[in-house]
Design a protein around this motif. Structure first.
Motif, mmCIF file in Angstrom:
data_model
loop_
_atom_site.group_PDB
_atom_site.id
_atom_site.type_symbol
_atom_site.label_atom_id
_atom_site.label_comp_id
_atom_site.label_asym_id
_atom_site.label_seq_id
_atom_site.Cartn_x
_atom_site.Cartn_y
_atom_site.Cartn_z
ATOM 1 N N GLN A 157 39.401 -18.561 0.985
ATOM 2 C CA GLN A 157 40.749 -19.063 1.928
ATOM 3 C C GLN A 157 39.745 -19.775 3.299
ATOM 4 N N GLY A 158 39.775 -21.131 3.450
ATOM 5 C CA GLY A 158 39.025 -21.789 4.487
ATOM 6 C C GLY A 158 39.688 -21.736 5.704
ATOM 7 N N ALA A 159 41.022 -21.705 5.642
ATOM 8 C CA ALA A 159 41.988 -21.872 6.900
ATOM 9 C C ALA A 159 41.871 -21.093 7.850
ATOM 10 N N THR A 160 41.869 -19.675 7.832
ATOM 11 C CA THR A 160 41.623 -18.672 8.952
ATOM 12 C C THR A 160 40.716 -17.801 8.502
ATOM 13 N N PRO A 161 39.723 -17.175 9.524
ATOM 14 C CA PRO A 161 38.884 -16.255 9.292
ATOM 15 C C PRO A 161 39.581 -14.813 9.309
ATOM 16 N N ILE A 162 38.927 -13.952 8.657
ATOM 17 C CA ILE A 162 39.399 -12.574 8.556
ATOM 18 C C ILE A 162 38.416 -11.520 9.704
ATOM 19 N N ALA A 163 37.426 -12.082 9.960
ATOM 20 C CA ALA A 163 36.662 -11.116 10.802
ATOM 21 C C ALA A 163 35.490 -12.060 11.384
ATOM 22 N N GLU A 164 34.710 -11.515 12.340
ATOM 23 C CA GLU A 164 34.111 -12.216 13.218
ATOM 24 C C GLU A 164 32.595 -11.501 13.551
ATOM 25 N N THR A 165 31.690 -11.781 13.150
ATOM 26 C CA THR A 165 30.536 -10.584 13.356
ATOM 27 C C THR A 165 29.689 -11.199 14.603
ATOM 28 N N ASN A 213 25.516 -9.951 -8.661
ATOM 29 C CA ASN A 213 26.017 -9.633 -10.042
ATOM 30 C C ASN A 213 25.261 -8.317 -10.303
ATOM 31 N N LEU A 214 26.096 -7.386 -10.484
ATOM 32 C CA LEU A 214 25.720 -6.100 -10.800
ATOM 33 C C LEU A 214 25.422 -5.690 -12.210
ATOM 34 N N SER A 215 25.941 -6.612 -13.213
ATOM 35 C CA SER A 215 25.609 -6.440 -14.826
ATOM 36 C C SER A 215 24.492 -6.813 -15.045
ATOM 37 N N LYS A 216 23.812 -5.931 -15.917
ATOM 38 C CA LYS A 216 22.401 -6.553 -16.660
ATOM 39 C C LYS A 216 22.768 -7.270 -17.724
ATOM 40 N N ASP A 217 24.034 -7.340 -18.236
ATOM 41 C CA ASP A 217 24.355 -8.051 -19.540
ATOM 42 C C ASP A 217 25.015 -9.523 -19.626
ATOM 43 N N SER A 218 25.762 -9.559 -18.443
ATOM 44 C CA SER A 218 26.575 -10.627 -18.255
ATOM 45 C C SER A 218 26.211 -11.674 -17.203
ATOM 46 N N SER A 219 26.274 -12.907 -17.625
ATOM 47 C CA SER A 219 26.020 -14.028 -16.500
ATOM 48 C C SER A 219 27.282 -14.593 -16.097
ATOM 49 N N PHE A 220 27.366 -15.538 -14.912
ATOM 50 C CA PHE A 220 28.561 -16.040 -14.547
ATOM 51 C C PHE A 220 28.366 -17.473 -14.495
ATOM 52 N N ASN A 221 29.422 -18.343 -14.901
ATOM 53 C CA ASN A 221 29.449 -19.760 -14.335
ATOM 54 C C ASN A 221 30.742 -19.893 -13.500
ATOM 55 N N VAL A 222 30.467 -20.124 -12.287
ATOM 56 C CA VAL A 222 31.529 -19.978 -11.208
ATOM 57 C C VAL A 222 31.858 -21.364 -10.786
ATOM 58 N N THR A 223 33.341 -21.615 -10.750
ATOM 59 C CA THR A 223 33.852 -22.700 -10.063
ATOM 60 C C THR A 223 34.772 -21.954 -8.943
ATOM 61 N N LEU A 224 34.755 -22.976 -7.739
ATOM 62 C CA LEU A 224 35.534 -22.494 -6.488
ATOM 63 C C LEU A 224 36.902 -23.320 -6.529
ATOM 64 N N SER A 225 37.579 -22.487 -5.721
ATOM 65 C CA SER A 225 39.098 -23.211 -5.518
ATOM 66 C C SER A 225 39.406 -22.995 -3.765
ATOM 67 N N ASN A 226 39.853 -23.893 -3.269
ATOM 68 C CA ASN A 226 40.007 -23.850 -1.770
ATOM 69 C C ASN A 226 41.369 -23.367 -1.413
ATOM 70 N N TYR A 227 41.719 -22.411 -0.604
ATOM 71 C CA TYR A 227 43.127 -21.882 -0.563
ATOM 72 C C TYR A 227 43.336 -22.374 1.022
ATOM 73 N N GLU A 228 44.059 -23.281 1.217
ATOM 74 C CA GLU A 228 44.290 -23.579 2.723
ATOM 75 C C GLU A 228 45.669 -23.310 3.244
ATOM 76 N N HIS A 229 46.577 -22.506 2.571
ATOM 77 C CA HIS A 229 47.566 -21.927 3.204
ATOM 78 C C HIS A 229 47.524 -21.202 4.595
ATOM 79 N N GLN A 230 48.009 -21.697 5.699
ATOM 80 C CA GLN A 230 47.570 -21.146 6.956
ATOM 81 C C GLN A 230 48.470 -20.177 7.446
ATOM 82 N N GLY A 231 49.543 -19.711 6.692
ATOM 83 C CA GLY A 231 50.502 -18.741 7.055
ATOM 84 C C GLY A 231 50.102 -17.354 6.857
ATOM 85 N N ARG A 232 49.167 -17.297 5.905
ATOM 86 C CA ARG A 232 48.790 -15.562 5.477
ATOM 87 C C ARG A 232 47.320 -15.690 5.862
#
Length: 525
Positions: A29-37, A419-438
């Motif tokens: 979710q790139g629209a609004t931050p959930i926290a600030e460090t 990746n905590l798994s010793k057996d599985s690797s992952f191929n990752v695709t990304l989606s951008n959620y831009e809904h600003q209301g939530r």
């Protein structure tokens, strides 16, 4: 082909056949931050423990304590300089037994083993000559200093309740120490009041109401000696394990504008000699348990709204010096970097690793100052992950931990995959959620707006254990062993550039940082 080569090939084939690859979609979710460090979220501690401090039939501190650390070690200097800057907190169990050798203090002894004293050591003293040396080191390496003050000065043990200390805090010695520090032009970013005296305490405790009154005294002292609000050090506390009732009373008594950072400690892996720790570190449900502590601290901070929010001012994973065969290994990164991610999503401003050097849980080897694997994970977080935290979801596999922030250097975002798994690797695709209301937390299920398809090459940093041995102490970055040079220089930490049209590949038992420059996140604009 000789037998050795055939045997090696057989092992390789067996590993490949056992490993499966799973396709995963990660929603950001790139629209609004959930926290600030804080900008200097990654922090490490220096501790007071002397050489004689032992646990589990071993004495892992060597000469790494604040009073006897060799501040001229090239490895130490270069490791700190690489952060530019690194936040260092000076503190630990013995800080409430430290007096400062200034003003009326004429006798300045070192710690001596004494089984009748708190934590088995007598009162110690910080000579101003040593404080000068430490500040010379801090200036040379670019350190932001958080200093833990003795909060037991002036108190006495209760005659009624075991472990409880009673009476008002005496501020004279701390005030003299601050005046000396100011006179020398030394910069202290923040003062933390006491160590593990909250709730039931560790070895000693102080009632919440008394602690609240005393931190007001400290705040007034800091304001009196630093009248300019721009250069005034922050006041932090209580620096102990979270206890809802105690913390609530403490913050009620101290009031709204006194405590600039509510500090607490995390040791969620338990005793350092636990034989099951390697399983805990790789168990997502176990790692999730500590989120209840973060939620509790976040709620109480939101209630009282201290200016600087919550800090994890000490966390070593495993108690009592760490786990000898685990804390300094690659496997510890599954715990540590997951904690950095989790803490940031719960709006914790700073996360201080126990320790920079000393004990088994140090980022640097206690004897040689050569970095342990977690050092490189921390350095990458500091360089890549900005202060704005974004919501991330992935529903496919709990063994894949994902956290995302705005990139430290604009534009774009930086993501860490664990990746905590010793057996599985992952191929990752990304989606951008831009809904600003939530405003989404990582547990929410969302329908993404669209799949992200980048055009610029991704910057990827793949961390893995040498030869797949997660209990080893050599980490590979993009297949290159991370070993300091002969002159103790930290090796270059460079990304590999990957075509944006391909999925992000996360190998089994690996940790991957990715920076994507053309990911459109309004929160990062």
């Amino acid at each position: 082909m000789d037998l050795k080569c055939i045997f090696s090939l057989a092992i390789l084939v067996s590993q490949i056949s056992l490993s499966s690859t799973q396709n995963v979609n990660v929603v950001i979710q790139g629209a609004t931050p959930i926290a600030e460090t804080d900008d200097n979220f990654v922090c490490a501690t220096l501790d007071w423990w002397p050489t004689e401090k032992c646990n589990y039939n071993q004495c892992p501190w060597g000469k790494a304590g604040i009073l006897n650390l060799d501040l001229k070690m090239k490895g130490l200097i270069n490791a700190v300089k690489a952060f530019n800057p690194l936040r260092i907190k000076i503190g630990g169990s013995l800080q409430d037994q430290v007096v400062y050798g200034v003003g009326g203090v004429k006798n300045c002894p070192n710690f001596i083993k004494n089984e009748d004293s708190l934590f088995g050591f007598s009162q110690g003293c910080l000579p101003m000559e040593r404080w000068d040396q430490l500040n010379n080191f801090f200036n040379q390496t670019g350190v932001k200093v958080t200093f833990g003050l003795n909060a037991l000065l002036g108190r006495n043990r209760s005659e009624i309740e075991k472990g409880l200390w009673v009476g008002d805090w005496q501020s004279q010695n701390a005030g003299d120490f601050m005046k000396y520090t100011i006179s020398k032009g030394y910069k202290v970013d923040s003062y933390e009041f006491g160590n593990q005296l909250s709730g039931a305490g560790m070895g000693a405790s102080v009632e919440a109401e008394q602690y609240g009154k005393d931190i007001v005294v400290l705040k007034n002292l800091v304001k009196e000696l630093h009248p300019d609000p721009k250069t005034q050090p922050k006041v932090l506390g209580p620096s102990g394990y979270y206890d809802e009732k105690w913390f609530n009373s403490f913050l009620e008594v101290s009031g709204h504008d006194v405590v600039d950072g509510v500090t607490h400690h995390i040791y969620n892996l338990g005793p350092g000699d636990d034989p099951n720790m390697i399983a805990k570190i790789q168990d997502p449900s176990y790692l999730n348990q500590v989120s209840q502590t973060y939620k509790g601290v976040l709620n109480i901070v939101n209630k009282f709204k201290p200016q600087s929010g919550a800090w994890v001012s000490e966390s070593g994973g495993a108690l009592h010096g760490g786990a000898k065969d685990l804390s300094p290994t690659f496997a510890d990164g599954f715990w540590y970097l997951d904690q950095l991610g989790m803490a940031s999503t719960y709006n914790q401003k700073v996360f201080c690793r126990q320790t920079l050097i000393g004990g088994n849980y140090a980022l640097l080897n206690t004897t040689t100052s050569i970095p342990n694997p977690d050092y490189y994970g921390a350095l990458l977080w500091h360089r890549l992950m900005g202060s704005t935290v974004l919501a991330v979801t992935q529903e496919s596999n709990p063994n894949l931990r994902v956290y995302a922030n705005c990139a430290k250097k604009k534009p774009g975002i930086s993501i860490i995959f664990i990746n905590l798994s010793k057996d599985s690797s992952f191929n990752v695709t990304l989606s951008n959620y831009e809904h600003q209301g939530r405003n989404l937390r990582s547990t929410d299920v969302v329908k993404p707006n669209f799949e992200f398809r980048g055009s610029k090459d991704r910057e990827e940093y793949h961390l893995a254990a040498l030869a797949g041995n997660i209990r080893g102490q050599i980490v590979l970055l993009n297949d290159v062993p991370m070993v300091p040079t002969e002159t103790f220089d930290i090796p270059a930490v460079e990304p590999k550039l990957v075509n944006a049209s391909t999925p992000i590949h996360i190998a089994a038992h690996s940790i991957v940082y990715v920076t994507i420059r053309d990911f459109q996140a309004p929160a990062c604009a």
